[in-house]
Design a protein around this motif. Structure first.
Motif, short mmCIF file in Angstrom:
data_model
loop_
_atom_site.label_atom_id
_atom_site.label_comp_id
_atom_site.label_asym_id
_atom_site.label_seq_id
_atom_site.Cartn_x
_atom_site.Cartn_y
_atom_site.Cartn_z
N GLN A 83 4.67 7.36 -1.88
CA GLN A 83 3.17 7.69 -2.68
C GLN A 83 3.95 8.14 -3.70
O GLN A 83 3.06 8.23 -4.94
CB GLN A 83 2.36 8.96 -1.76
CG GLN A 83 1.13 9.15 -1.32
CD GLN A 83 0.00 7.87 -1.05
OE1 GLN A 83 -0.05 8.40 -3.27
NE2 GLN A 83 -0.68 7.66 -0.37
N ALA A 137 1.03 -1.46 -0.07
CA ALA A 137 -0.08 -0.21 -0.24
C ALA A 137 1.10 1.52 0.61
O ALA A 137 1.91 1.43 0.89
CB ALA A 137 -1.07 0.49 0.60
N SER A 189 1.65 4.94 1.13
CA SER A 189 1.76 4.81 2.16
C SER A 189 0.39 6.97 2.49
O SER A 189 0.30 7.03 1.32
CB SER A 189 2.87 6.65 2.73
OG SER A 189 3.36 7.67 2.23
N GLY A 190 -0.29 6.81 3.94
CA GLY A 190 -1.80 7.69 3.29
C GLY A 190 -2.81 6.52 3.34
O GLY A 190 -3.57 7.12 3.22
N THR A 191 -2.59 4.99 2.50
CA THR A 191 -3.59 4.56 2.19
C THR A 191 -4.01 3.50 3.09
O THR A 191 -3.40 3.11 3.74
CB THR A 191 -3.20 3.94 1.15
OG1 THR A 191 -2.97 5.05 0.03
CG2 THR A 191 -4.15 3.11 -0.02
N GLU A 192 -5.49 3.80 3.28
CA GLU A 192 -5.86 2.72 4.34
C GLU A 192 -5.99 0.96 3.17
O GLU A 192 -7.83 1.16 2.58
CB GLU A 192 -7.71 3.31 4.97
CG GLU A 192 -6.94 4.13 6.36
CD GLU A 192 -8.46 4.66 6.62
OE1 GLU A 192 -9.33 4.19 6.61
OE2 GLU A 192 -8.00 5.52 7.28
N LYS A 193 -5.53 0.20 3.33
CA LYS A 193 -5.84 -1.04 2.19
C LYS A 193 -6.64 -1.71 3.09
O LYS A 193 -5.91 -2.49 3.91
CB LYS A 193 -4.61 -1.13 1.74
CG LYS A 193 -4.11 -2.41 1.16
CD LYS A 193 -4.91 -1.81 -0.49
CE LYS A 193 -4.53 -2.88 -1.77
NZ LYS A 193 -3.01 -3.20 -2.05
N HIS A 200 -8.76 -3.12 7.50
CA HIS A 200 -7.68 -3.16 6.90
C HIS A 200 -6.83 -2.46 7.95
O HIS A 200 -7.52 -2.07 9.05
CB HIS A 200 -8.75 -1.35 6.00
CG HIS A 200 -9.59 -0.49 7.42
ND1 HIS A 200 -10.48 -1.14 7.29
CD2 HIS A 200 -8.92 0.77 7.45
CE1 HIS A 200 -10.86 -0.28 8.66
NE2 HIS A 200 -10.39 1.37 8.32
N GLY A 220 -3.92 4.57 7.68
CA GLY A 220 -3.46 5.38 6.74
C GLY A 220 -2.32 5.86 7.01
O GLY A 220 -1.55 6.74 6.75
#
Length: 231
Positions: free
Chosen positions: A164, A77, A79-83, A132, A135
C-alpha cells in the motif's frame, strides 16, 4: 472529439499518463509530441504527423485488439485491493480464471456482472467477462490463468501485488534531518582561486553546522580536474 481528446484516449488505453501535478500542485498537461513519441515507443503505429482521422482509426483498431485479447498484459493492485479485470473468450465459451501464487499455491477469483455485447473480430465473435481478485492476496509476482473450452491452450498474465505504501523512509519521516546543498566550485573565499576547494568545503561545513544546525552538507561529485580556463 478534438485531436487532443483522441490522443489522450489513445494514450490512456496504453496506460500513459496525460498529465501530472507539479511540485507546486499545478496540473501540467503532457505535450502532444511527448504522447505521440511515447505511443510509438510502445509500438503503436502512428505516422510522423497524425491527424484526427488517423487517431480515430487507431482507436478502433485498438478496440478490436483489446476485444480479442484473452487477458490484459498485466494486472497490478495494491495489497488489500479487490482489483477487477476483463477477459475475452469466443462468444458462448467458458471462462475459468484462477490466481497462481508465486509460492506454488492457487487462489480463486470472483466473477462480476458484464453485459457487454459480443464483438466480431476477423470473422470470430468475442465475448467479455469481468472478474476481480480477492483483497487478501500476498505481496509478490503472481499469475492470472485463463482456461476456456474455446481455446486449445491456457493463457496467463502477470498479477503484481504491491505494498500500500513504502515504509523504507519511515525513520526519516519520524526523525527528519536538515542540511545544506552547495556546488563546491561555486563556494568561493578570499583564499581560493576563484572557485571552491577543500579548505572552503571545511569552512562551509563548520559554518553550516554552527549557524544553521545542519546535519549534513550535500555537494556535487568530486573528481580530478585541470585548473585551466574557463575553470
Amino acid at each position: 472529439m478534438t485531436y487532443r481528446q483522441l490522443l489522450e484516449e489513445l494514450a490512456s488505453n496504453h496506460d500513459i499518463s496525460v498529465g501530472y501535478f507539479s511540485q507546486g500542485g499545478q496540473w501540467i498537461d503532457v505535450s502532444d509530441a511527448t504522447l505521440e513519441y511515447t505511443l510509438r515507443a510502445l509500438d503503436v503505429n502512428l505516422s510522423a504527423e497524425p491527424d484526427e482521422d488517423e487517431l480515430t482509426n487507431r482507436l478502433y483498431l485498438d478496440y478490436l485488439a483489446r476485444s480479442s485479447r484473452p487477458l490484459p498484459s498485466a494486472v497490478v493492485a495494491p495489497s488489500g485491493t479487490e482489483k477487477s479485470f476483463n477477459v475475452h473468450v469466443h462468444d458462448g465459451a467458458s471462462a475459468l480464471v484462477h490466481v497462481a501464487l508465486e509460492d506454488g499455491g492457487e487462489r480463486e477469483v470472483y466473477q462480476d456482472a458484464n453485459d457487454s455485447a459480443a464483438v466480431p473480430v476477423d470473422d470470430t465473435l468475442w465475448g467479455e467477462a469481468t472478474f476481480h481478485i480477492p483483497g487478501d492476496l500476498p505481496l509478490g509476482f503472481h499469475q492470472l490463468v485463463l482456461r476456456s473450452d474455446g481455446f486449445e491452450r491456457e493463457y496467463t498474465c502477470p498479477l503484481i501485488i504491491t505494498p500500500q505504501r513504502l515504509s523504507t523512509a519511515d525513520k526519516f519521516v519520524d526523525s527528519p534531518v536538515s542540511g545544506v546543498m552547495a556546488q563546491l566550485y561555486s563556494v568561493r573565499s578570499e583564499k581560493s582561486w576563484g572557485m571552491g576547494d577543500f579548505g572552503d568545503l571545511g569552512e562551509l561545513a563548520e559554518v553550516a553546522a554552527r549557524e544553521a544546525g545542519a546535519d549534513f552538507l550535500l555537494i556535487n561529485p568530486l573528481h580530478a580536474a585541470e585548473p585551466e580556463p574557463p575553470v
